[in-house]
Design a protein around this motif. Structure first.
Motif, short mmCIF file in Angstrom:
data_model
loop_
_atom_site.label_atom_id
_atom_site.label_comp_id
_atom_site.label_asym_id
_atom_site.label_seq_id
_atom_site.Cartn_x
_atom_site.Cartn_y
_atom_site.Cartn_z
N TYR A 74 0.82 -1.20 0.00
CA TYR A 74 0.00 0.00 0.00
C TYR A 74 0.85 1.26 0.00
CZ TYR A 74 -3.83 -3.06 1.45
OH TYR A 74 -4.77 -4.05 1.53
N HIS A 128 -3.50 4.92 -1.56
CA HIS A 128 -4.46 3.97 -0.97
C HIS A 128 -5.07 4.56 0.29
CE1 HIS A 128 -2.04 0.67 -3.05
NE2 HIS A 128 -3.28 0.43 -3.45
N GLN A 156 -8.57 3.30 1.35
CA GLN A 156 -8.45 1.86 1.07
C GLN A 156 -7.63 1.09 2.09
OE1 GLN A 156 -7.93 0.90 -3.20
NE2 GLN A 156 -7.80 3.10 -3.47
N CYS A 157 -6.97 1.80 2.98
CA CYS A 157 -6.22 1.12 4.05
C CYS A 157 -5.98 2.09 5.19
CB CYS A 157 -4.90 0.57 3.51
SG CYS A 157 -3.73 1.86 3.06
N LYS A 158 -5.38 1.54 6.27
CA LYS A 158 -5.11 2.39 7.43
C LYS A 158 -3.71 2.98 7.33
CE LYS A 158 -7.92 -0.23 10.64
NZ LYS A 158 -7.85 -1.44 11.44
N ASN A 191 -0.75 0.76 7.61
CA ASN A 191 -0.47 -0.11 6.46
C ASN A 191 0.48 0.52 5.44
OD1 ASN A 191 -3.93 -0.91 6.58
ND2 ASN A 191 -2.26 -2.20 7.30
#
Ligand SMILES: Nc1ncnc2c1ncn2[C@@H]1O[C@H](COP(=O)(O)OP(=O)(O)OP(=O)(O)O)[C@@H](O)[C@H]1O
Ligand SMILES: [Mg+2]
Length: 241
Positions: free
Chosen positions: A88, A92, A97-99, A102
């Protein structure tokens, strides 16, 4: 934390010394300077190279250092990764789409034991300017600022796109990388003004890719690959120190 390993270029002694000078210059530019943006006028002047070496240099001092690749248009970060594969990146995260955890990778090099963290740009975004101008990005930068001693932010060239000026308003200071010999003086002035108008404090200029044989560079003719000038007052004249 996820681990990756970046390629490590052996810098010539003089260049390594100039990176240390740059690190010192940043450290002595003021109190509480933690988020520093690197930009240039045109592509290929050496921003990413110098930004990464500067992060490494702070890490060598034991500082908790982070590199953020904010070139969401044409990142070459992944080509510099020699071990591990970043899944990622910033695009993202900024698109939900992610933390955050990540996208933070730790550069681990077992040979030199110098660790620093990296946030890759992620896939090319269709709306990079909107992403870096978002509150989410601004808030994230604020949060990270509390967690790191120094954060170096790599951006696209400012004469081409305005991303660096937007980010410039969110950081503690900016550094302009100028390729020696190729610089158009008026363009450099324009970009400097653009950066200053954004509210960014310009900490200095790095004169990169200096032709050692060119005597007109005054101080730099000593053959350093990099030169660092304090304040602004752009012009090769500032090298006469
Ligand atoms: N001082 C230097 N001496 C010789 N080559 C250099 C120097 N600095 C950078 N380079 C080379 O110049 C090229 C461009 O460098 P880099 O990718 O760091 O530039 P950039 O400004 O980040 O480019 P972009 O605008 O595409 O993001 C690379 O091949 C790099 O190895
Ligand atoms: Mg770059």
């Amino acid at each position: 934390m996820l681990e990756i390993k970046l390629e490590k270029k052996e810098l010539p002694f003089a260049m390594a010394e100039e990176i240390k000078n740059l690190r010192t210059g940043i450290s002595f530019s003021g109190e509480n300077l933690k988020t520093i943006l690197f930009t240039s006028c045109t592509p290929n002047e050496g921003k990413s190279t110098i930004a990464l070496e500067t992060v490494r240099s702070f890490a060598e001092l034991g500082k908790k250092a982070l590199y953020i690749d904010c070139d969401l248009r044409k990142s070459i970060f992944n080509s510099r990764v020699v071990e591990g594969k970043p899944k990622y990146g910033l695009t993202h995260f900024l698109t939900g789409q992610c933390k955050l955890e990540n996208i933070i990778y730790r550069n681990v090099d077992k040979e030199d034991d110098i660790h620093f963290d990296l946030i890759p740009a992620g896939p090319v975004s269709n709306s990079p300017t909107e992403l870096v101008a978002s509150d989410k990005f601004k808030d994230t930068l604020k949060k990270l600022r509390d967690e790191y001693d120094i954060i170096i932010i790599d951006t696209p060239p400012l004469a081409s796109v305005g991303d660096a000026a937007i980010i410039g308003a969110m950081v503690d200071g900016s550094i302009l990388v100028v390729e020696a010999g190729n610089a158009d003086y008026r363009l450099v002035q324009k970009v400097r003004d653009k950066l200053a108008t954004s509210g960014s404090r310009i900490l200095g200029v790095v004169l990169n890719k200096v032709d050692k044989s060119n005597k007109s560079y005054g101080y730099y003719k000593r053959g350093y690959g990099y030169g660092y000038g304090y304040g602004y007052g752009y012009g090769y004249g500032h090298s006469e120190q």
